[in-house]
Design a protein around this motif. Structure first.
Motif, PDB file in Angstrom:
ATOM      1  N   MET A   6       5.031   8.976   0.320  1.00 57.27           N
ATOM      2  CA  MET A   6       4.798   7.570   0.684  1.00 57.27           C
ATOM      3  C   MET A   6       3.642   7.468   1.679  1.00 57.27           C
ATOM      4  SD  MET A   6       7.168   4.940   2.661  1.00 57.27           S
ATOM      5  CE  MET A   6       8.615   4.667   1.728  1.00 57.27           C
ATOM      6  N   TYR A  53      -9.466   5.638  -7.753  1.00 56.39           N
ATOM      7  CA  TYR A  53     -10.006   4.578  -8.591  1.00 56.39           C
ATOM      8  C   TYR A  53      -8.901   3.669  -9.108  1.00 56.39           C
ATOM      9  CZ  TYR A  53     -11.506   2.349 -12.823  1.00 56.39           C
ATOM     10  OH  TYR A  53     -11.709   1.435 -13.792  1.00 56.39           O
ATOM     11  N   LEU A  54      -7.788   4.290  -9.578  1.00 55.43           N
ATOM     12  CA  LEU A  54      -6.735   3.486 -10.181  1.00 55.43           C
ATOM     13  C   LEU A  54      -5.749   2.952  -9.161  1.00 55.43           C
ATOM     14  CD1 LEU A  54      -5.966   5.613 -13.322  1.00 55.43           C
ATOM     15  CD2 LEU A  54      -7.222   3.505 -13.214  1.00 55.43           C
ATOM     16  N   GLU A  55      -5.845   3.416  -7.926  1.00 57.49           N
ATOM     17  CA  GLU A  55      -4.842   3.001  -6.945  1.00 57.49           C
ATOM     18  C   GLU A  55      -5.483   2.148  -5.866  1.00 57.49           C
ATOM     19  OE1 GLU A  55      -2.078   5.558  -5.360  1.00 57.49           O
ATOM     20  OE2 GLU A  55      -1.950   6.825  -7.109  1.00 57.49           O
ATOM     21  N   PRO A  56      -4.704   1.275  -5.266  1.00 66.19           N
ATOM     22  CA  PRO A  56      -5.254   0.436  -4.201  1.00 66.19           C
ATOM     23  C   PRO A  56      -5.715   1.276  -3.018  1.00 66.19           C
ATOM     24  CG  PRO A  56      -2.890   0.202  -4.338  1.00 66.19           C
ATOM     25  CD  PRO A  56      -3.309   0.954  -5.543  1.00 66.19           C
ATOM     26  N   LYS A  57      -6.869   0.951  -2.506  1.00 66.38           N
ATOM     27  CA  LYS A  57      -7.401   1.703  -1.381  1.00 66.38           C
ATOM     28  C   LYS A  57      -7.198   0.881  -0.121  1.00 66.38           C
ATOM     29  CE  LYS A  57     -11.405   4.533  -0.485  1.00 66.38           C
ATOM     30  NZ  LYS A  57     -12.693   4.925  -0.996  1.00 66.38           N
ATOM     31  N   ASP A  81      -4.630  -0.481   1.270  1.00 67.11           N
ATOM     32  CA  ASP A  81      -3.862  -1.710   1.061  1.00 67.11           C
ATOM     33  C   ASP A  81      -3.063  -1.999   2.334  1.00 67.11           C
ATOM     34  OD1 ASP A  81      -2.198  -3.004  -1.764  1.00 67.11           O
ATOM     35  OD2 ASP A  81      -1.946  -3.625   0.289  1.00 67.11           O
ATOM     36  N   ILE A 111      -0.779  -4.116   3.057  1.00 65.04           N
ATOM     37  CA  ILE A 111       0.661  -4.362   2.919  1.00 65.04           C
ATOM     38  C   ILE A 111       1.418  -3.038   2.886  1.00 65.04           C
ATOM     39  CG2 ILE A 111       2.402  -5.364   1.420  1.00 65.04           C
ATOM     40  CD1 ILE A 111       0.393  -7.380   0.528  1.00 65.04           C
ATOM     41  N   ILE A 112       0.913  -2.104   2.055  1.00 65.55           N
ATOM     42  CA  ILE A 112       1.599  -0.807   1.983  1.00 65.55           C
ATOM     43  C   ILE A 112       1.521  -0.097   3.320  1.00 65.55           C
ATOM     44  CG2 ILE A 112       1.761   1.337   0.706  1.00 65.55           C
ATOM     45  CD1 ILE A 112       0.161   0.179  -1.437  1.00 65.55           C
ATOM     46  N   PHE A 167       6.338   1.513   9.178  1.00 64.70           N
ATOM     47  CA  PHE A 167       7.714   1.265   9.609  1.00 64.70           C
ATOM     48  C   PHE A 167       8.700   2.209   8.936  1.00 64.70           C
ATOM     49  CE2 PHE A 167      11.662  -1.179   8.845  1.00 64.70           C
ATOM     50  CZ  PHE A 167      12.079  -1.241  10.159  1.00 64.70           C
ATOM     51  N   LEU A 168       8.475   2.483   7.639  1.00 67.14           N
ATOM     52  CA  LEU A 168       9.489   3.206   6.865  1.00 67.14           C
ATOM     53  C   LEU A 168       9.368   4.727   6.973  1.00 67.14           C
ATOM     54  CD1 LEU A 168       9.926   1.327   3.492  1.00 67.14           C
ATOM     55  CD2 LEU A 168      11.524   1.540   5.340  1.00 67.14           C
ATOM     56  N   ARG A 177     -13.599   1.975 -18.500  1.00 65.96           N
ATOM     57  CA  ARG A 177     -13.148   1.410 -17.235  1.00 65.96           C
ATOM     58  C   ARG A 177     -13.926   1.992 -16.061  1.00 65.96           C
ATOM     59  NH1 ARG A 177      -6.819   1.700 -18.603  1.00 65.96           N
ATOM     60  NH2 ARG A 177      -6.788  -0.063 -19.971  1.00 65.96           N
ATOM     61  N   ARG A 210      -0.999  -6.697 -27.475  1.00 70.27           N
ATOM     62  CA  ARG A 210      -2.234  -5.956 -27.282  1.00 70.27           C
ATOM     63  C   ARG A 210      -2.212  -4.719 -28.160  1.00 70.27           C
ATOM     64  NH1 ARG A 210      -2.152  -4.731 -21.470  1.00 70.27           N
ATOM     65  NH2 ARG A 210      -0.311  -5.999 -21.352  1.00 70.27           N
ATOM     66  N   VAL A 229       4.087  -1.456   5.868  1.00 68.62           N
ATOM     67  CA  VAL A 229       5.468  -1.076   5.544  1.00 68.62           C
ATOM     68  C   VAL A 229       5.669   0.421   5.718  1.00 68.62           C
ATOM     69  CG1 VAL A 229       7.154  -1.012   3.708  1.00 68.62           C
ATOM     70  CG2 VAL A 229       5.843  -3.034   4.064  1.00 68.62           C
ATOM     71  N   MET A 285      11.348   6.453   9.643  1.00 66.11           N
ATOM     72  CA  MET A 285      12.780   6.362   9.359  1.00 66.11           C
ATOM     73  C   MET A 285      13.185   7.333   8.263  1.00 66.11           C
ATOM     74  SD  MET A 285      13.763   2.427  10.079  1.00 66.11           S
ATOM     75  CE  MET A 285      14.308   2.088   8.502  1.00 66.11           C
TER      76      MET A 285
END
Lengths: 323, 105
Positions: A232, A181-185, A187, A189-190, A196-197, A15, A3, A193, A200
């Protein structure tokens, strides 16, 4: 397969523009699929989304009007490469010459091998009450040095704030409109996790801080762990949820009060030491959690300071403000 | 019995090293970011698990082994999640490249 490297200004704006256009088309499509009753029921939501879209279009226009051409960056990058190689080479030669003048490693006559180290190892536990000699060393014998380091952290955070903090106004709105915009909103799965995390990670950070005088660790490492946990949490749940327990007000109070209490603790050491008085704070039994005098509290203050700084750096670089 | 354990541990460790080599090779060989992430994740999951298993077999049932289990669980969680986030971000910001690479599937 390969590319081409594109002009990043134009890609970034195209974008964002694609995103806005796509959203508009999606709204039109969804509108065409609905019955009249549904249209009436979701009128308020539609209006909010349309208003959002209008606002995004305004931000886009504003950003387009207020950016300068980036041609000078290309020339700068070429020069930057040449200068970076020169500086690195000079530093390399200087360091190698310096190393060649150093005495041999492990030589008994080296200037580093003197009575100071003997004192630290033989009397460290007795005098500071800390089982971990390193903590006793950096927070007690060399407390002045560590206080300087903590102030460096504070000044670094202040400088980043001066450079990146965005004042109220249009720029702030633009930053908020495109924050995720560039990050998952949202989400899932995150979020699962992180749920849980993160506890800890917080517990581990608190453990490392509170056991700083008993086991490897201390304020700096524990604070970094807690700061990572906060980051996180933010990346999973967004700033809205984080602001419920950690906003700009909490940040200011925690950071400044931790630094003040820390300076008070060390001033006590300096005053007593400089005047030759005895330390009246009981050192306790070495090995217990509550022992070693002020070192435990200093660890807690340093940990707060470091955690706040880490999180503030992340928030400032991401959206230019803590709230 | 000792010898059987040692040989099993050695096989695990050798396979872990092979997996890590494959991961590194893939990261440098492929050009497209999703292929590279796939091969990098091999090292983080399979290589890590085999390495930890080999060490656990060598050490037997001790606190060390249980700690290794915890390390594997935590790293499996965090490394896969970070791969997922990077992939989603790549898909968000460069859909054109993704479509070129996957043929619009």
């Amino acid at each position: 397969m390969s590319r081409k490297r594109r002009d990043y200004k134009s890609t970034f704006y195209s974008r964002i523009e694609n995103f806005v256009n796509g959203k508009e088309q999606f709204l039109i499509y969804r509108e065409s699929k609905k019955t009249d009753v549904e249209k009436f029921e979701s009128l308020e939501e539609e209006l909010t989304e349309a208003a959002d879209l209008l606002e995004m279009r305004e931000e886009l226009q504003w950003m387009r009007d207020h950016t300068e051409p980036l041609d000078f960056l290309k020339r700068f990058h070429r020069l930057y490469g040449v200068i970076a190689v020169l500086v690195c080479f000079t530093m390399m030669v200087l360091l190698l010459v310096t190393v060649s003048w150093l005495p041999r490693f492990g030589n008994a006559d080296n200037p580093a091998n003197n009575e100071v180290i003997k004192r630290y190892i033989e009397k460290g536990e007795e005098e500071t009450g800390a089982v971990n000699i390193v903590t006793g060393l950096i927070l007690n014998y060399r407390g002045f040095d560590t206080m300087g380091e903590t102030h460096v952290l504070f000044i670094a955070a202040s400088c980043v704030m001066i450079l990146l903090l965005i004042a109220e106004g249009e720029e702030k709105r633009a930053g908020y409109a495109f924050d995720r915009y560039l990050e998952p909103k949202n989400d899932i799965i995150i979020q699962k996790v992180a749920a849980f995390l993160v506890p800890m990670v917080f517990v581990l950070g608190i453990y490392v801080i509170l056991n700083g005088h008993l086991s490897p660790g201390g304020g700096f490492s524990g604070g970094a762990i807690i700061g990572a946990g906060l980051i996180m949490y933010v990346s999973a749940y967004g700033f809205h949820k984080t602001e419920r327990f950690f906003n700009e007000h909490v940040y200011k109070v925690a950071k400044v009060s931790a630094l003040c209490f820390y300076v008070c603790c060390l001033s006590y050491y300096f005053y007593m030491g400089a005047h030759g008085y005895d330390n009246h704070i009981s050192l306790g039994t070495p090995g217990n959690i509550i022992s070693s005098g002020l070192i435990l509290f200093i660890n807690i203050f340093v940990g707060t300071e470091v955690a706040c700084t880490m999180y503030a750096f992340y928030a400032l670089f991401r959206k230019g403000g803590l709230e | 019995m000792e010898w059987v354990r040692f040989i099993a541990a050695a096989i695990c460790l050798i396979f872990a090293a092979v997996m890590e080599c494959i991961a590194v090779f893939g990261v440098y060989k492929f050009r497209f970011v999703m292929n590279r992430m796939h091969s990098a994740a091999i090292g983080d999951t399979m290589g890590l698990m085999l390495g930890a298993l080999g060490l656990m077999l060598l050490k037997g049932s001790r606190w060390f082994s249980y700690k290794m289990v915890l390390v594997v669980v935590l790293l499996w969680m965090t490394s896969t999640i970070s791969s997922h986030v990077i992939m989603r971000m790549e898909y968000n910001i460069d859909q054109k490249a993704v479509e070129e690479e996957t043929g619009g599937r």
